[in-house]
Scaffold this active site. Structure first.
Site, short mmCIF file in Angstrom:
data_model
loop_
_atom_site.label_atom_id
_atom_site.label_comp_id
_atom_site.label_asym_id
_atom_site.label_seq_id
_atom_site.Cartn_x
_atom_site.Cartn_y
_atom_site.Cartn_z
N ASP A 194 -0.03 5.07 0.81
CA ASP A 194 -0.16 6.12 1.83
C ASP A 194 -0.34 5.51 3.22
O ASP A 194 -1.28 4.76 3.45
CB ASP A 194 -1.36 7.02 1.48
N ASP A 211 0.86 -1.17 0.00
CA ASP A 211 0.00 0.00 0.00
C ASP A 211 0.91 1.24 0.00
O ASP A 211 2.05 1.18 0.45
CB ASP A 211 -0.89 -0.04 1.25
#
Ligand SMILES: [Zn+2]
Length: 537
Positions: free
Chosen positions: A29, A27
């Site tokens: 952020d 992922d």
């Protein structure tokens, strides 16, 4: 529907390549970089501490890297695609190159197949990297990341931040303190399934042991296949409740069925004559070594003593308790490792590894018999309401509501159960399904599951049967045991049920909490949505 053996398995070509995974999906952020909402400015990119060094360790281990990221700021017009590419160029400047960027540009109202928690980005990244989702591990900071990983059949590791909700932490299959911690865990798991000292020749007869229920035997399958790959012959000692599963496992040449009073949940008193007969039976196997598989709350030592008395010269087992001279290979495994990997790591400690081309996934013999019942020609789902342990069964009235909701959504639903569950399956099926309770043995159930689009089931044997067949599972998972250890292994899964309920980690056989809240609160509408996520179209 049977698991392909070679797809994307780089370890088949290169013995130094990672064994469990081909790729790590990250992922963006909150996992790689500080979460700056809707950031379109490269100047605001701040890597999280230790990220560069952690990613470089994965690269050095031969793992391919992809970013899987929801960027709904595109759909909302907060930044342009050009801004986003500038941000990604800056991220690569700071963190090194990624082999693929999988980006969802939509927001929740688009109903796309890629926005996490949907599994689309995981599928895309795996495809782009030339592998399969089950050979990927996804590291992310929120529940959507974990749900996307599970729904694709990938492994998930959560790295919580202050904004991660407690229920997301409770539901996660594995939790690490940060990205470097997740990388430690990925590399440690991978090392654990490789023999430190691989064997030079084949062993003769090896006795492998796995007592307890069907599910326990099924999750030990990869470990048993590893032993079989390095042995002339494999004899399996199992209990009466695991016998039918033992008969489905590849690599087993002989089955010895014997109840062990230190393993069974409702044990008979220890009978000295019975123990003498068992010792004689074990001696008759003529094994030159034994590998005693257990789950984390069972002891291998009583059996190790009998094996010593039966003259078995080399014995390997997992034991935190001091084994004295009972074990030649005393192996230890941290809590939280998936059971199939726990078994593989013991086999590796004993010197056995899966052969090139055999994946670390559950698998059944190819020659399953046809079921005794006629299966529908059309698509169907299976709901299996029973469980080997009552605390892990969804209440019958809730299962009936689930069947009714699935039928109302247009699904054909078969309701399965063992011979002792006919009353249960009749009651549940009356809500809109076809009752197959008591009509098949475990092999017949395997055939039914092989043709199903999806199985709805608690944490019990058929969940692992479905995993071995590649059939997606909606797991109504009571948290009495850790999900990360007992989840359906490497098959698309949606986890439902309250992961934070008071029964968590109690290992209770009967639910200790009034009203069985962990599963009685499962919303049938969420089961319908889970089926759509796992088996769209
Ligand atoms: Zn999307």
């Amino acid at each position: 529907m049977f698991t392909s053996l070679s797809q994307g398995n780089h370890s088949a070509m290169n013995p130094s390549a990672p064994a469990l995974y081909d790729a790590v999906l990250l992922d963006r952020d909150g996992t790689l970089v500080e979460d700056v909402p809707y950031n379109g400015d490269p100047e605001k990119v701040r890597p999280l501490p230790g990220a560069r060094e952690a990613l470089d360790r994965l690269r050095a281990a031969g793992l391919r890297l992809a970013v899987v990221t929801n960027q709904s700021g595109l759909a909302r017009g907060y930044f342009t695609e050009r801004d986003m590419h500038a941000v990604h160029a800056r991220i690569e400047e700071l963190l090194g190159p990624f082999d693929h960027w999988a980006i969802c540009p939509h927001d929740d109202t688009d109903g796309c197949a890629c926005r996490k928690p949907a599994p689309g980005l995981v599928h895309e990244a795996a495809r782009a990297l030339g592998t399969a989702p089950r050979r990927c591990v996804l590291v992310g900071d929120i529940g959507r990341d974990m749900a996307a990983a599970l729904a694709a059949g990938a492994t998930g590791i959560l790295v919580p931040t202050p904004v991660t909700r407690p229920e997301e932490v409770a539901e996660a299959p594995a939790v690490a303190r940060d990205l470097p911690g997740a990388v430690d865990e990925i590399l440690r798991r991978d090392r654990a399934v490789r023999p430190v000292a691989p064997r030079t020749g084949r062993a003769g007869t090896v006795l492998v042991v796995r007592s307890d229920s069907a599910g326990d035997v099924l999750v030990t399958g990869p470990g048993i296949r590893a032993v079989a790959a390095g042995a002339e012959r494999v004899a399996l000692l199992c209990g009466p409740r695991g016998r039918a599963a033992a008969e489905l496992l590849p690599g087993v040449d002989e089955i010895i069925e014997w109840p062990l009073p230190w393993i069974d949940g409702s044990p008979e008193p220890v009978d000295p004559d019975d123990m003498r007969r068992l010792t004689a039976r074990l001696a008759a196997v003529g094994a030159e070594e034994a590998v005693v598989f257990t789950s984390f709350h069972q002891s291998a030592l009583p059996l190790a003593l009998l094996l010593r008395m039966a003259g078995v010269p080399r014995i390997s087992a997992i034991s935190d308790d001091y084994p004295g001279s009972l074990l030649d290979v005393r192996h230890r495994v941290p809590v939280g490792v998936p059971e199939p990997e726990r078994a593989l790591s013991l086999a590796a400690a004993a010197g056995f590894a899966l052969p090139a081309g055999d994946e670390p996934a559950l698998r059944l013999r190819a020659d399953l018999p046809a079921p005794a019942v006629d299966l529908p020609a059309s698509d169907y789902l299976v709901v299996h309401p029973g469980a080997s342990v009552p605390a892990r069964a969804c209440p019958p009235e809730r299962c009936a509501e689930i069947v009714a909701a699935l039928a109302a959504d247009g699904h054909r639903v078969l309701v399965t159960g063992g011979p002792g569950e006919r009353e249960l399956t009749a009651r549940v099926a009356a809500a809109g399904g076809t009752d197959l309770g008591g009509t098949t043995d475990l092999a017949g159930l395997a055939r039914i599951l092989a043709g199903a689009r999806c199985l709805v089931v608690g944490n019990t044997g058929p969940a692992h049967l479905a995993a071995a067949l590649g059939t997606p599972v909606v797991s109504l998972f009571a948290p009495t045991v850790p999900f990360g250890q007992w989840a359906p292994y490497r098959v698309p899964t949606v986890r439902l049920g309250d992961a934070g309920a008071a029964c968590r980690d109690t290992r209770a056989a009967r639910c200790p909490v009034a009203g069985h809240p962990c599963l009685s609160g499962v919303d049938p509408a969420r089961v319908v949505a889970a089926v759509r996520r796992l088996a769209p179209g």
